[in-house]
Design an enzyme around this catalytic site. Structure first.
Site, mmCIF file in Angstrom:
data_model
loop_
_atom_site.group_PDB
_atom_site.id
_atom_site.type_symbol
_atom_site.label_atom_id
_atom_site.label_comp_id
_atom_site.label_asym_id
_atom_site.label_seq_id
_atom_site.Cartn_x
_atom_site.Cartn_y
_atom_site.Cartn_z
ATOM 1 N N ALA A 27 3.834 2.736 5.519
ATOM 2 C CA ALA A 27 4.658 2.778 6.737
ATOM 3 C C ALA A 27 5.921 3.627 6.566
ATOM 4 C CB ALA A 27 5.017 1.354 7.160
ATOM 5 N N ARG A 47 -7.201 -7.616 3.279
ATOM 6 C CA ARG A 47 -7.010 -7.841 4.723
ATOM 7 C C ARG A 47 -7.411 -6.566 5.464
ATOM 8 N NH1 ARG A 47 -2.700 -11.692 5.207
ATOM 9 N NH2 ARG A 47 -2.947 -11.615 7.453
ATOM 10 N N ASN A 104 0.552 8.190 -0.816
ATOM 11 C CA ASN A 104 0.306 7.455 0.420
ATOM 12 C C ASN A 104 1.566 6.625 0.645
ATOM 13 O OD1 ASN A 104 -0.345 5.807 2.514
ATOM 14 N ND2 ASN A 104 -2.396 5.297 1.779
ATOM 15 N N HIS A 126 -3.580 9.495 3.782
ATOM 16 C CA HIS A 126 -3.701 8.244 4.538
ATOM 17 C C HIS A 126 -5.158 7.840 4.590
ATOM 18 C CE1 HIS A 126 0.427 8.433 5.690
ATOM 19 N NE2 HIS A 126 0.251 9.710 5.970
ATOM 20 N N ILE A 127 -5.412 6.601 4.308
ATOM 21 C CA ILE A 127 -6.787 6.091 4.305
ATOM 22 C C ILE A 127 -7.354 6.154 5.723
ATOM 23 C CG2 ILE A 127 -8.186 4.020 3.897
ATOM 24 C CD1 ILE A 127 -6.019 3.283 1.725
ATOM 25 N N SER A 128 -6.568 5.704 6.670
ATOM 26 C CA SER A 128 -7.003 5.710 8.072
ATOM 27 C C SER A 128 -6.607 7.031 8.734
ATOM 28 C CB SER A 128 -6.359 4.543 8.825
ATOM 29 O OG SER A 128 -4.947 4.695 8.871
ATOM 30 N N ASP A 138 13.638 13.294 1.729
ATOM 31 C CA ASP A 138 14.664 14.004 0.957
ATOM 32 C C ASP A 138 14.350 13.970 -0.543
ATOM 33 O OD1 ASP A 138 15.981 14.521 3.314
ATOM 34 O OD2 ASP A 138 17.600 13.073 2.986
ATOM 35 N N HIS A 184 6.418 7.030 8.395
ATOM 36 C CA HIS A 184 6.876 7.156 9.777
ATOM 37 C C HIS A 184 8.361 6.822 9.941
ATOM 38 C CE1 HIS A 184 2.571 7.007 9.996
ATOM 39 N NE2 HIS A 184 2.557 5.743 9.624
ATOM 40 N N PRO A 197 4.365 0.628 0.671
ATOM 41 C CA PRO A 197 4.354 -0.803 0.961
ATOM 42 C C PRO A 197 3.036 -1.310 1.538
ATOM 43 C CG PRO A 197 5.645 0.378 2.590
ATOM 44 C CD PRO A 197 5.330 1.359 1.490
ATOM 45 N N ASN A 198 2.691 -2.494 1.079
ATOM 46 C CA ASN A 198 1.530 -3.259 1.549
ATOM 47 C C ASN A 198 0.201 -2.717 1.027
ATOM 48 O OD1 ASN A 198 2.969 -5.211 3.178
ATOM 49 N ND2 ASN A 198 3.419 -3.495 4.534
ATOM 50 N N ARG A 228 2.537 5.972 14.610
ATOM 51 C CA ARG A 228 1.978 6.493 13.355
ATOM 52 C C ARG A 228 1.696 7.993 13.436
ATOM 53 N NH1 ARG A 228 0.644 1.642 10.576
ATOM 54 N NH2 ARG A 228 0.092 0.017 12.069
ATOM 55 N N GLU A 256 -0.094 14.509 0.895
ATOM 56 C CA GLU A 256 0.057 13.226 1.614
ATOM 57 C C GLU A 256 -1.336 12.707 1.959
ATOM 58 O OE1 GLU A 256 2.385 13.792 5.140
ATOM 59 O OE2 GLU A 256 1.873 11.819 5.979
ATOM 60 N N ARG A 272 -4.502 6.221 15.963
ATOM 61 C CA ARG A 272 -3.910 4.879 16.000
ATOM 62 C C ARG A 272 -2.651 4.900 16.889
ATOM 63 N NH1 ARG A 272 -3.599 2.439 10.136
ATOM 64 N NH2 ARG A 272 -3.251 0.567 11.398
ATOM 65 N N TYR A 303 -9.006 -0.393 6.791
ATOM 66 C CA TYR A 303 -8.756 0.229 5.479
ATOM 67 C C TYR A 303 -9.931 0.105 4.506
ATOM 68 C CZ TYR A 303 -3.985 0.265 7.241
ATOM 69 O OH TYR A 303 -2.865 0.480 8.007
HETATM 70 O O1 CA2 Z 1 -3.836 4.819 6.551
HETATM 71 C C1 CA2 Z 1 -2.997 4.696 5.657
HETATM 72 O O2 CA2 Z 1 -3.272 4.906 4.458
HETATM 73 C C2 CA2 Z 1 -1.577 4.234 5.977
HETATM 74 O O3 CA2 Z 1 -0.665 4.972 5.164
HETATM 75 C C3 CA2 Z 1 -1.535 2.761 5.620
HETATM 76 C C4 CA2 Z 1 -0.215 2.090 5.996
HETATM 77 C C5 CA2 Z 1 0.155 2.384 7.451
HETATM 78 O O4 CA2 Z 1 1.435 1.849 7.726
HETATM 79 C C6 CA2 Z 1 0.145 3.873 7.733
HETATM 80 O O5 CA2 Z 1 0.455 4.083 9.096
HETATM 81 C C7 CA2 Z 1 -1.211 4.470 7.424
HETATM 82 C C8 CA2 Z 1 -0.323 0.574 5.833
HETATM 83 C C9 CA2 Z 1 -0.756 0.128 4.479
HETATM 84 C C10 CA2 Z 1 -0.980 -1.338 4.544
HETATM 85 O O6 CA2 Z 1 -2.240 -1.602 4.007
HETATM 86 C C11 CA2 Z 1 -2.773 -2.833 4.234
HETATM 87 C C12 CA2 Z 1 -4.009 -3.052 3.696
HETATM 88 C C13 CA2 Z 1 -4.617 -4.259 3.890
HETATM 89 C C14 CA2 Z 1 -3.988 -5.251 4.611
HETATM 90 C C15 CA2 Z 1 -2.746 -5.033 5.160
HETATM 91 C C16 CA2 Z 1 -2.129 -3.800 4.962
#
Ligand code: CA2
Length: 146
Positions: free
Chosen positions: A77, A18, A74, A100-102, A87, A80, A10-11, A111, A98, A107, A23
């Site tokens: 959210a 954003r 990836n 994660h960009i960040s 499953d 977590h 998601p997102n 997370r 797995e 953080r 990111y």
């Molecule tokens: O660091 C990552 O790749 C995450 O999986 C990104 C998720 C976050 O919930 C994880 O804790 C770490 C969030 C992805 C949302 O990405 C956005 C990008 C731009 C603007 C808003 C959200």
């Protein structure tokens, strides 16, 4: 030709639009191009998907069973929160990396726990979008038996 399935939760469709300080500035289309270029270098087919719907993600994971050589995920959210994705990944019986960009570990505390890491062979966090390339490269290396 073997297939690596790259799944985004998601997102992640908002990538580059954003929060560039967290990111980066690349869009999800840029990430897809990076993955496809990495796949082409290694003669791997890449399937690339993103969804904001948990059931859709679970269906894609189930459909990977017996069909793909590896899953790069990836989970956003859901990392977590989702026992259901945990499953589904077990049921798929496909190796999982797995991504994660960040760096989720520097953080917020919520997370720091991942349901997906329990079933992943490897975890990459904090490499930016290059983490996806590292994951595809690693599957290629593994599939060559290196
Ligand atoms: O660091 C990552 O790749 C995450 O999986 C990104 C998720 C976050 O919930 C994880 O804790 C770490 C969030 C992805 C949302 O990405 C956005 C990008 C731009 C603007 C808003 C959200």
């Amino acid at each position: 030709m073997k297939t690596v399935l790259v799944l985004n939760g998601p997102n992640l469709n908002m990538l580059g639009l954003r929060q560039p300080e967290v990111y980066g500035r690349e869009t999800l289309a840029d990430v897809e191009a990076l993955c496809r270029a990495a796949g082409a270098r290694h003669d791997l087919a890449i399937e690339f998907q993103q969804t904001n719907h948990e059931g859709q993600m679970i269906d894609w994971i189930h459909q990977a069973r017996g069909r793909v050589a590896g899953i790069v995920i990836n989970p956003g959210a859901w990392t977590h929160t989702s026992v259901a994705i945990h499953d589904a990944l077990i049921a798929a019986e496909v190796p999982v990396i797995e991504v994660h960009i960040s760096n989720v570990h520097r953080r917020e505390a919520f997370r720091h726990h991942s349901y997906v890491s329990l079933v992943a062979q490897s975890v990459l966090a904090g490499f930016g979008t290059h983490g996806y390339v590292l994951a595809v490269d690693h599957f290629a290396r593994q599939l060559q038996g290196a």
